[in-house]
Design a protein around this motif. Sequence first.
Motif, PDB file in Angstrom:
ATOM      1  N   TRP A 120       8.798  -5.892  14.549  1.00  0.00           N
ATOM      2  CA  TRP A 120       8.139  -4.658  13.593  1.00  0.00           C
ATOM      3  C   TRP A 120       8.280  -5.050  12.481  1.00  0.00           C
ATOM      4  CZ3 TRP A 120       9.953   0.814  15.473  1.00  0.00           C
ATOM      5  CH2 TRP A 120       9.458   1.070  16.502  1.00  0.00           C
ATOM      6  N   GLN A 121       9.139  -6.096  11.991  1.00  0.00           N
ATOM      7  CA  GLN A 121       8.930  -6.306  10.589  1.00  0.00           C
ATOM      8  C   GLN A 121       7.764  -6.993  10.202  1.00  0.00           C
ATOM      9  OE1 GLN A 121      10.723 -10.168   9.664  1.00  0.00           O
ATOM     10  NE2 GLN A 121      11.626  -9.801   8.179  1.00  0.00           N
ATOM     11  N   TRP A 122       7.046  -7.737  10.893  1.00  0.00           N
ATOM     12  CA  TRP A 122       5.656  -8.290  10.634  1.00  0.00           C
ATOM     13  C   TRP A 122       4.702  -7.033  11.023  1.00  0.00           C
ATOM     14  CZ3 TRP A 122       3.105 -11.806   8.592  1.00  0.00           C
ATOM     15  CH2 TRP A 122       1.689 -11.918   8.704  1.00  0.00           C
ATOM     16  N   LEU A 123       4.784  -5.998  11.767  1.00  0.00           N
ATOM     17  CA  LEU A 123       3.900  -5.215  12.144  1.00  0.00           C
ATOM     18  C   LEU A 123       3.822  -4.058  10.851  1.00  0.00           C
ATOM     19  CD1 LEU A 123       4.283  -4.610  15.707  1.00  0.00           C
ATOM     20  CD2 LEU A 123       2.449  -5.707  14.605  1.00  0.00           C
ATOM     21  N   PHE A 124       5.045  -3.811  10.428  1.00  0.00           N
ATOM     22  CA  PHE A 124       5.203  -2.818   9.099  1.00  0.00           C
ATOM     23  C   PHE A 124       4.637  -3.393   7.968  1.00  0.00           C
ATOM     24  CE2 PHE A 124       7.139  -0.337  12.118  1.00  0.00           C
ATOM     25  CZ  PHE A 124       7.336   0.701  11.443  1.00  0.00           C
ATOM     26  N   LEU A 125       4.819  -4.716   7.914  1.00  0.00           N
ATOM     27  CA  LEU A 125       4.283  -5.736   6.632  1.00  0.00           C
ATOM     28  C   LEU A 125       2.524  -5.519   6.755  1.00  0.00           C
ATOM     29  CD1 LEU A 125       6.299  -8.826   6.713  1.00  0.00           C
ATOM     30  CD2 LEU A 125       6.313  -7.322   4.553  1.00  0.00           C
ATOM     31  N   GLN A 126       2.102  -5.555   8.025  1.00  0.00           N
ATOM     32  CA  GLN A 126       0.677  -5.274   8.149  1.00  0.00           C
ATOM     33  C   GLN A 126       0.361  -4.183   7.714  1.00  0.00           C
ATOM     34  OE1 GLN A 126      -0.172  -6.910  12.282  1.00  0.00           O
ATOM     35  NE2 GLN A 126      -1.321  -8.670  11.092  1.00  0.00           N
ATOM     36  N   ALA A 127       0.792  -3.113   8.151  1.00  0.00           N
ATOM     37  CA  ALA A 127       0.631  -1.769   7.750  1.00  0.00           C
ATOM     38  C   ALA A 127       1.095  -1.593   6.230  1.00  0.00           C
ATOM     39  CB  ALA A 127       1.462  -0.703   8.391  1.00  0.00           C
ATOM     40  N   GLY A 128       1.294  -2.524   5.302  1.00  0.00           N
ATOM     41  CA  GLY A 128       1.218  -2.604   3.945  1.00  0.00           C
ATOM     42  C   GLY A 128       2.704  -1.842   3.329  1.00  0.00           C
ATOM     43  N   ARG A 166       0.856  -1.159  -0.287  1.00  0.00           N
ATOM     44  CA  ARG A 166      -0.107   0.177  -0.083  1.00  0.00           C
ATOM     45  C   ARG A 166       0.815   1.374  -0.068  1.00  0.00           C
ATOM     46  NH1 ARG A 166      -2.367  -3.260   3.473  1.00  0.00           N
ATOM     47  NH2 ARG A 166      -1.880  -2.190   5.510  1.00  0.00           N
ATOM     48  N   HIS A 167       2.076   1.031   0.132  1.00  0.00           N
ATOM     49  CA  HIS A 167       3.012   2.058  -0.047  1.00  0.00           C
ATOM     50  C   HIS A 167       4.308   1.992  -1.025  1.00  0.00           C
ATOM     51  CE1 HIS A 167       1.222   3.464   3.608  1.00  0.00           C
ATOM     52  NE2 HIS A 167       1.449   2.228   4.225  1.00  0.00           N
ATOM     53  N   GLU A 168       4.296   3.026  -1.851  1.00  0.00           N
ATOM     54  CA  GLU A 168       5.399   2.904  -2.874  1.00  0.00           C
ATOM     55  C   GLU A 168       6.974   2.559  -2.153  1.00  0.00           C
ATOM     56  OE1 GLU A 168       7.522   5.579  -6.359  1.00  0.00           O
ATOM     57  OE2 GLU A 168       6.157   6.557  -5.052  1.00  0.00           O
ATOM     58  N   ALA A 169       7.533   3.165  -1.198  1.00  0.00           N
ATOM     59  CA  ALA A 169       8.662   3.086  -0.698  1.00  0.00           C
ATOM     60  C   ALA A 169       8.698   1.873   0.228  1.00  0.00           C
ATOM     61  CB  ALA A 169       9.359   4.307  -0.371  1.00  0.00           C
ATOM     62  N   PRO A 170       9.648   1.098   0.349  1.00  0.00           N
ATOM     63  CA  PRO A 170       9.657   0.094   1.468  1.00  0.00           C
ATOM     64  C   PRO A 170      10.398   0.817   2.689  1.00  0.00           C
ATOM     65  CG  PRO A 170      11.568  -0.008   0.017  1.00  0.00           C
ATOM     66  CD  PRO A 170      10.765   0.951  -0.624  1.00  0.00           C
ATOM     67  N   VAL A 171      10.145   0.069   3.913  1.00  0.00           N
ATOM     68  CA  VAL A 171      10.719   0.571   5.162  1.00  0.00           C
ATOM     69  C   VAL A 171      12.226  -0.381   5.198  1.00  0.00           C
ATOM     70  CG1 VAL A 171      10.719   0.253   7.550  1.00  0.00           C
ATOM     71  CG2 VAL A 171       8.499   1.099   6.354  1.00  0.00           C
ATOM     72  N   MET A 172      13.141   0.394   5.462  1.00  0.00           N
ATOM     73  CA  MET A 172      14.300  -0.327   5.815  1.00  0.00           C
ATOM     74  C   MET A 172      14.730  -0.172   7.142  1.00  0.00           C
ATOM     75  SD  MET A 172      18.298  -0.058   3.897  1.00  0.00           S
ATOM     76  CE  MET A 172      18.123  -1.002   2.474  1.00  0.00           C
ATOM     77  N   PHE A 173      15.145  -1.191   7.748  1.00  0.00           N
ATOM     78  CA  PHE A 173      15.471  -1.441   9.308  1.00  0.00           C
ATOM     79  C   PHE A 173      17.009  -1.472   9.616  1.00  0.00           C
ATOM     80  CE2 PHE A 173      11.127  -2.622   9.538  1.00  0.00           C
ATOM     81  CZ  PHE A 173      10.480  -1.705  10.480  1.00  0.00           C
TER      82      PHE A 173
END
Length: 329
Positions: free
Chosen positions: A99-107, A71-78
């Motif tokens: 948080w890996q799973w939670l941010f996947l749930q956030a799209g 649901r978002h163009e740019a990924p999150v990098m941790f």
Amino acid sequence: MNVPVAKITPRNVVVSEISSFHIGGETVELSDQPRFVMRVAGEGMSREVDLNGSYVTGQLYANCVTLAEPRHEAPVMFWHGGAMTGVTWETTPDGRPGWQWLFLQAGYNVIVTDAVERGRASWSPYPQIYDTGPVFRTKEEAWSMYRVGARASYDDRIPYAGQRFPVAGFDALASQLVPRWTTHDEMTLAAYQAALEKVGPVHLVAHSQGGWFALNMVKRVPHLVRSVVVIEPAGAPRLTPEDVARIGDIPHMFMWGDFIDDVPSWKKYRTATDQYRQVLSDAGKQTTEMDLPRMGIRGNSHVPMMDDNSAEIAAMVVDWMAEAAKAST
């Protein structure tokens, strides 16, 4: 103070791909190394081992989870902190979703890294390639520096009053700790830059020492960073007017937990980071500080992504990213 509880709406996560890569570093050739005969596998036959030859050094590791419909163009990098690896983001010491799973749930597509010389990035011979040996973190130091409790209270495992870290899981946290070197900043920054050049732009979420690297990286490749969240960074670089102009309008968020006044080292890191944030703020840049105790959220340790309210803290970050994206358009 009554603080609204932020939540990430549970959703089915449909993954289209799980992949990984190593990036950065160089090849170094060693000669005049010993040769010896040894058994290398169980009861197998002995064979000659020759340490002369070429080694890859200075690389980092990245694990990528790609959603079928992000649901978002740019990924999150941790990016993780000192003496730690990407496990920081994958789970909590007491087994709750990380948080890996939670941010996947956030799209968001999610990339979790192991920095140079940590975890799956591997490390190199010393003193042949690395010029010094590693530093190791004791459980006692982790207890104090992660602000679970005062160092003197470690033997009895007495945490700070109101502590939100799951103390019963402290040994599981200590099991994650890895060797680290203190002389590899430039090598690490080079590998992080290579990773950003491969997958950027990203939303960068970094913790502790990783926060220091992140704040340095936004000066280097600002076009590859959509936003940056630094969770208790271990200091920050000094900013010149040229740095501020180069950073531009990258939204910054700074998060702090509780008990900082109890650990002098963290007061110093906080002061350096506050100076960085103030320079940006004075220049009219978009900065946000989430001082959790001042917001009425008490008891968080140095590792809020592992504390008992880690899901709510993650949701606060997700909400901030959404608002920062609106303000930037």
